[in-house]
Design a protein around this motif. Structure first.
Motif, PDB file in Angstrom:
ATOM      1  N   VAL A  56      53.670  64.349  -5.330  1.00  0.00           N
ATOM      2  CA  VAL A  56      55.030  64.037  -5.777  1.00  0.00           C
ATOM      3  C   VAL A  56      54.927  62.846  -6.713  1.00  0.00           C
ATOM      4  CG1 VAL A  56      57.337  63.313  -5.059  1.00  0.00           C
ATOM      5  CG2 VAL A  56      56.030  64.886  -3.619  1.00  0.00           C
ATOM      6  N   THR A  57      55.538  62.957  -7.875  1.00  0.00           N
ATOM      7  CA  THR A  57      55.497  61.895  -8.865  1.00  0.00           C
ATOM      8  C   THR A  57      56.807  61.120  -8.828  1.00  0.00           C
ATOM      9  OG1 THR A  57      54.120  63.290 -10.260  1.00  0.00           O
ATOM     10  CG2 THR A  57      55.191  61.410 -11.329  1.00  0.00           C
ATOM     11  N   VAL A  58      56.691  59.811  -8.834  1.00  0.00           N
ATOM     12  CA  VAL A  58      57.869  58.944  -8.832  1.00  0.00           C
ATOM     13  C   VAL A  58      58.049  58.399 -10.246  1.00  0.00           C
ATOM     14  CG1 VAL A  58      58.913  56.879  -7.856  1.00  0.00           C
ATOM     15  CG2 VAL A  58      57.442  58.320  -6.426  1.00  0.00           C
ATOM     16  N   SER A  59      59.274  58.475 -10.744  1.00  0.00           N
ATOM     17  CA  SER A  59      59.561  57.931 -12.071  1.00  0.00           C
ATOM     18  C   SER A  59      60.717  56.945 -11.977  1.00  0.00           C
ATOM     19  CB  SER A  59      59.907  59.068 -13.043  1.00  0.00           C
ATOM     20  OG  SER A  59      61.203  59.545 -12.790  1.00  0.00           O
ATOM     21  N   LEU A  60      60.984  56.256 -13.062  1.00  0.00           N
ATOM     22  CA  LEU A  60      62.086  55.292 -13.095  1.00  0.00           C
ATOM     23  C   LEU A  60      63.411  55.953 -13.436  1.00  0.00           C
ATOM     24  CD1 LEU A  60      60.336  52.236 -14.744  1.00  0.00           C
ATOM     25  CD2 LEU A  60      60.821  52.651 -12.331  1.00  0.00           C
ATOM     26  N   SER A  61      63.415  57.238 -13.572  1.00  0.00           N
ATOM     27  CA  SER A  61      64.639  57.975 -13.848  1.00  0.00           C
ATOM     28  C   SER A  61      65.626  57.781 -12.703  1.00  0.00           C
ATOM     29  CB  SER A  61      64.328  59.469 -13.994  1.00  0.00           C
ATOM     30  OG  SER A  61      65.511  60.219 -13.938  1.00  0.00           O
ATOM     31  N   THR A  62      66.871  57.564 -13.036  1.00  0.00           N
ATOM     32  CA  THR A  62      67.884  57.440 -11.985  1.00  0.00           C
ATOM     33  C   THR A  62      68.478  58.796 -11.636  1.00  0.00           C
ATOM     34  OG1 THR A  62      69.575  56.968 -13.638  1.00  0.00           O
ATOM     35  CG2 THR A  62      68.483  55.081 -12.590  1.00  0.00           C
ATOM     36  N   GLU A  63      68.252  59.790 -12.482  1.00  0.00           N
ATOM     37  CA  GLU A  63      68.777  61.129 -12.209  1.00  0.00           C
ATOM     38  C   GLU A  63      67.800  61.958 -11.383  1.00  0.00           C
ATOM     39  OE1 GLU A  63      70.010  63.001 -15.809  1.00  0.00           O
ATOM     40  OE2 GLU A  63      71.161  61.253 -16.429  1.00  0.00           O
ATOM     41  N   ALA A  64      66.516  61.826 -11.628  1.00  0.00           N
ATOM     42  CA  ALA A  64      65.492  62.580 -10.903  1.00  0.00           C
ATOM     43  C   ALA A  64      64.269  61.702 -10.699  1.00  0.00           C
ATOM     44  CB  ALA A  64      65.132  63.847 -11.675  1.00  0.00           C
ATOM     45  N   PRO A  65      64.354  60.756  -9.756  1.00  0.00           N
ATOM     46  CA  PRO A  65      63.241  59.827  -9.579  1.00  0.00           C
ATOM     47  C   PRO A  65      61.986  60.466  -8.972  1.00  0.00           C
ATOM     48  CG  PRO A  65      64.917  59.440  -7.932  1.00  0.00           C
ATOM     49  CD  PRO A  65      65.481  60.447  -8.883  1.00  0.00           C
ATOM     50  N   LEU A  66      62.133  61.625  -8.342  1.00  0.00           N
ATOM     51  CA  LEU A  66      60.993  62.307  -7.754  1.00  0.00           C
ATOM     52  C   LEU A  66      60.797  63.652  -8.452  1.00  0.00           C
ATOM     53  CD1 LEU A  66      61.661  61.717  -3.961  1.00  0.00           C
ATOM     54  CD2 LEU A  66      60.088  60.478  -5.437  1.00  0.00           C
ATOM     55  N   ARG A  67      59.556  63.907  -8.874  1.00  0.00           N
ATOM     56  CA  ARG A  67      59.225  65.185  -9.509  1.00  0.00           C
ATOM     57  C   ARG A  67      58.093  65.830  -8.736  1.00  0.00           C
ATOM     58  NH1 ARG A  67      59.132  61.961 -13.954  1.00  0.00           N
ATOM     59  NH2 ARG A  67      56.899  62.266 -14.212  1.00  0.00           N
ATOM     60  N   ALA A  68      58.141  67.144  -8.663  1.00  0.00           N
ATOM     61  CA  ALA A  68      57.102  67.875  -7.961  1.00  0.00           C
ATOM     62  C   ALA A  68      56.838  69.184  -8.679  1.00  0.00           C
ATOM     63  CB  ALA A  68      57.543  68.140  -6.535  1.00  0.00           C
TER      64      ALA A  68
END
Length: 170
Positions: A90-102
């Protein structure tokens, strides 16, 4: 009444891929998992390892949600699910809309669980304590005290059993 987020709905749907009362299991074979993932627009492929991991993750998640309802969970099932989660990318980003990507389907479910926990919605997801039912449901009550998936069925059955037990002891 508060409504569940899409992430929470995904977690609930995944947990309910088994229907104890009906005796059906959408994850009884890899093709069932593929179909369920496609129906929920989750990317990725399913091999035997992913299939087994999905079953372990679901079992642990269902036990965790049973604990949300004040029941004693199977800690071994939770531990096995934790082992599955340890290796999901799982990738964590600084996005406030989709902070977790998989990118992998089980990682997407893990990200949905993380979102559900982060928002506090996990406290409203519960598994029915009637072991003949065991349905996972959303507790939309203000006080978060709903115990049964359905008062008409499981709740009523529990009350009838408790009443009969009191009658037997008197």
């Amino acid at each position: 009444m508060m409504e569940p987020s899409p992430a929470t709905l995904l977690v609930e749907a995944f947990a309910n891929t088994i229907d104890v009362e009906e005796g059906t299991d959408l994850l009884s074979e890899p093709g069932g998992l593929r179909s369920w993932l496609a129906a929920h627009s989750l990317p990725g492929s399913v091999d035997e390892r992913a299939f087994q991991q999905a079953r372990l993750l679901r079992a642990g998640l269902r036990e965790r949600l049973l604990a949300n309802n004040g029941e004693e969970p199977d800690e071994r099932a939770i531990a096995k699910a934790e082992e599955v989660l340890d290796y999901l990318p799982v990738t964590v980003s600084l996005s406030t809309e989709a902070p977790l990507r998989a990118e992998e389907p089980l990682a997407a479910i893990a990200a949905a669980w993380a979102n559900t926990v982060a928002t506090g919605e996990w406290q409203r997801l519960k598994r029915c304590p009637n072991h003949a039912c065991a349905w996972v449901f959303w507790d939309g009550t203000r006080s978060r005290t709903r115990r049964w998936c359905s008062m008409r069925m499981c709740g009523n059955r529990a009350k009838v059993r408790a009443h009969a037990e009191r009658q037997r002891t008197t």
